[in-house]
Design a protein around this motif. Sequence first.
Motif, PDB file in Angstrom:
ATOM      1  N   GLY A  16     -74.420  87.053 -64.021  1.00 30.93           N
ATOM      2  CA  GLY A  16     -74.462  85.422 -65.294  1.00 30.93           C
ATOM      3  C   GLY A  16     -73.382  85.855 -65.146  1.00 30.93           C
ATOM      4  O   GLY A  16     -73.445  84.771 -66.780  1.00 30.93           O
ATOM      5  N   ALA A  17     -72.204  86.220 -65.631  1.00 26.37           N
ATOM      6  CA  ALA A  17     -71.084  86.879 -65.631  1.00 26.37           C
ATOM      7  C   ALA A  17     -70.085  85.670 -65.287  1.00 26.37           C
ATOM      8  O   ALA A  17     -70.693  85.231 -64.223  1.00 26.37           O
ATOM      9  N   THR A  18     -69.556  85.063 -65.788  1.00 28.58           N
ATOM     10  CA  THR A  18     -68.111  84.314 -65.147  1.00 28.58           C
ATOM     11  C   THR A  18     -66.771  84.276 -65.089  1.00 28.58           C
ATOM     12  O   THR A  18     -67.026  85.900 -65.733  1.00 28.58           O
ATOM     13  N   GLY A  19     -65.856  83.852 -64.159  1.00 27.48           N
ATOM     14  CA  GLY A  19     -64.441  84.705 -63.709  1.00 27.48           C
ATOM     15  C   GLY A  19     -64.242  84.413 -62.511  1.00 27.48           C
ATOM     16  O   GLY A  19     -65.253  84.355 -61.759  1.00 27.48           O
ATOM     17  N   GLY A  20     -63.372  85.655 -62.274  1.00 31.62           N
ATOM     18  CA  GLY A  20     -63.058  85.483 -60.876  1.00 31.62           C
ATOM     19  C   GLY A  20     -60.968  86.354 -60.739  1.00 31.62           C
ATOM     20  O   GLY A  20     -61.327  85.838 -62.133  1.00 31.62           O
ATOM     21  N   PRO A  21     -60.706  85.441 -60.126  1.00 31.04           N
ATOM     22  CA  PRO A  21     -59.395  85.977 -59.467  1.00 31.04           C
ATOM     23  C   PRO A  21     -58.258  85.078 -60.469  1.00 31.04           C
ATOM     24  O   PRO A  21     -58.940  84.433 -61.091  1.00 31.04           O
ATOM     25  N   GLU A  22     -57.390  86.091 -60.851  1.00 28.53           N
ATOM     26  CA  GLU A  22     -56.117  84.527 -61.910  1.00 28.53           C
ATOM     27  C   GLU A  22     -54.846  85.827 -61.399  1.00 28.53           C
ATOM     28  O   GLU A  22     -54.424  86.728 -61.102  1.00 28.53           O
ATOM     29  N   TRP A  41     -46.922  87.791 -60.062  1.00 31.76           N
ATOM     30  CA  TRP A  41     -47.879  89.126 -58.790  1.00 31.76           C
ATOM     31  C   TRP A  41     -48.339  88.357 -57.758  1.00 31.76           C
ATOM     32  O   TRP A  41     -48.260  87.122 -57.399  1.00 31.76           O
ATOM     33  N   SER A  42     -48.103  89.434 -57.164  1.00 27.51           N
ATOM     34  CA  SER A  42     -47.893  89.240 -55.784  1.00 27.51           C
ATOM     35  C   SER A  42     -49.433  89.129 -55.496  1.00 27.51           C
ATOM     36  O   SER A  42     -49.951  88.940 -53.871  1.00 27.51           O
ATOM     37  N   ALA A  43     -50.284  89.727 -55.858  1.00 30.43           N
ATOM     38  CA  ALA A  43     -51.772  89.615 -55.722  1.00 30.43           C
ATOM     39  C   ALA A  43     -52.308  89.266 -56.453  1.00 30.43           C
ATOM     40  O   ALA A  43     -52.132  89.860 -58.071  1.00 30.43           O
ATOM     41  N   ALA A  44     -53.894  88.669 -56.943  1.00 25.47           N
ATOM     42  CA  ALA A  44     -54.811  88.934 -58.064  1.00 25.47           C
ATOM     43  C   ALA A  44     -55.317  89.759 -59.054  1.00 25.47           C
ATOM     44  O   ALA A  44     -55.434  90.972 -58.385  1.00 25.47           O
ATOM     45  N   ARG A  45     -55.410  89.986 -60.241  1.00 28.88           N
ATOM     46  CA  ARG A  45     -55.868  90.635 -60.775  1.00 28.88           C
ATOM     47  C   ARG A  45     -57.380  89.804 -61.541  1.00 28.88           C
ATOM     48  O   ARG A  45     -57.204  88.868 -62.250  1.00 28.88           O
ATOM     49  N   ALA A  46     -58.596  90.266 -61.741  1.00 30.84           N
ATOM     50  CA  ALA A  46     -60.088  89.176 -61.675  1.00 30.84           C
ATOM     51  C   ALA A  46     -59.723  89.575 -63.362  1.00 30.84           C
ATOM     52  O   ALA A  46     -59.927  91.270 -63.691  1.00 30.84           O
ATOM     53  N   LYS A  47     -60.898  88.949 -64.173  1.00 37.24           N
ATOM     54  CA  LYS A  47     -60.954  88.335 -65.043  1.00 37.24           C
ATOM     55  C   LYS A  47     -62.960  87.863 -65.334  1.00 37.24           C
ATOM     56  O   LYS A  47     -62.720  87.388 -64.518  1.00 37.24           O
ATOM     57  N   TYR A  48     -63.378  88.674 -66.008  1.00 38.77           N
ATOM     58  CA  TYR A  48     -64.710  88.602 -66.347  1.00 38.77           C
ATOM     59  C   TYR A  48     -65.208  88.480 -67.453  1.00 38.77           C
ATOM     60  O   TYR A  48     -64.855  89.026 -68.657  1.00 38.77           O
ATOM     61  N   ASP A  49     -66.280  87.316 -67.728  1.00 33.86           N
ATOM     62  CA  ASP A  49     -66.815  87.005 -68.862  1.00 33.86           C
ATOM     63  C   ASP A  49     -68.127  87.176 -69.069  1.00 33.86           C
ATOM     64  O   ASP A  49     -68.770  86.178 -68.911  1.00 33.86           O
ATOM     65  N   ILE A  50     -68.190  88.545 -69.275  1.00 36.22           N
ATOM     66  CA  ILE A  50     -69.797  89.213 -68.950  1.00 36.22           C
ATOM     67  C   ILE A  50     -71.303  89.047 -70.103  1.00 36.22           C
ATOM     68  O   ILE A  50     -72.259  88.858 -69.983  1.00 36.22           O
ATOM     69  N   ASP A  81     -69.074  91.300 -58.647  1.00 37.22           N
ATOM     70  CA  ASP A  81     -68.891  90.606 -58.674  1.00 37.22           C
ATOM     71  C   ASP A  81     -69.588  89.535 -57.895  1.00 37.22           C
ATOM     72  O   ASP A  81     -69.092  89.393 -56.314  1.00 37.22           O
ATOM     73  N   TRP A  82     -70.857  89.019 -58.103  1.00 39.11           N
ATOM     74  CA  TRP A  82     -71.295  88.569 -57.102  1.00 39.11           C
ATOM     75  C   TRP A  82     -71.263  87.151 -56.818  1.00 39.11           C
ATOM     76  O   TRP A  82     -71.640  86.929 -56.063  1.00 39.11           O
ATOM     77  N   ASN A  83     -70.060  86.587 -56.826  1.00 46.00           N
ATOM     78  CA  ASN A  83     -69.600  85.933 -56.056  1.00 46.00           C
ATOM     79  C   ASN A  83     -68.753  86.171 -54.988  1.00 46.00           C
ATOM     80  O   ASN A  83     -68.580  85.538 -53.716  1.00 46.00           O
TER      81      ASN A  83
END
Length: 195
Positions: A16-22, A41-50, A81-83
């Motif tokens: 049920g968390a929200t978030g993804g790449p940033e 940033w050359s690569a994304a860094r993920a952030k989530y809110d649980i 990350d269920w997505n």
Amino acid sequence: MSGFHDIRFPDAVARGATGGPEFSTDIIAVASGFEQRNVNWSAARAKYDISTGIRTREQMAEVIAFFRARKGRAYGFRFRDWNDFEAEAQPLAPTTDPLIWQLTKQYASGPSADQRVITKPEAGTVVVRVGGSPILVDVDYLTGLITFDLAPATQPYADFLFDVPVRFDTDHLPVVAVAYHIQQVSSIALIEIRA
């Protein structure tokens, strides 16, 4: 990776968390309205809110125990990350050693693509193929490195499931007990750890 506990955050809450790449991009606009964009940033860094995944008192108790065991921001852990947790026929990336290759996942859109380094594959799910045939390899489930007995003659590919290495982005867990079975928390952020 120091300060890492090889344990996965509770799946029932993660679903049920929200978030993804940033990404991090600076945009400079000039008087004429034109822009200069600088990619930091050359690569994304993920952030989530649980916090959006906590639905029961029992789940809140599980999150509190997990938070205390990781000592807030002190120790990283695995997060599903269920997505985005599956990879099929993904090319391995070479390293400086011809026997050692890195798990990666490609994200293609039109002529552009982004390659993500995968460091936390799920144990028992990695299948490596060379020339279409599965082969036995040594898999490091804490780094995503694949070791061959003999250097592959053609590009190796892999199918696997993976987790994201994350940590809590706070040392304080602000939980409000509204009633016995109802707790409220404004946000509990997780942030991806780069190896």
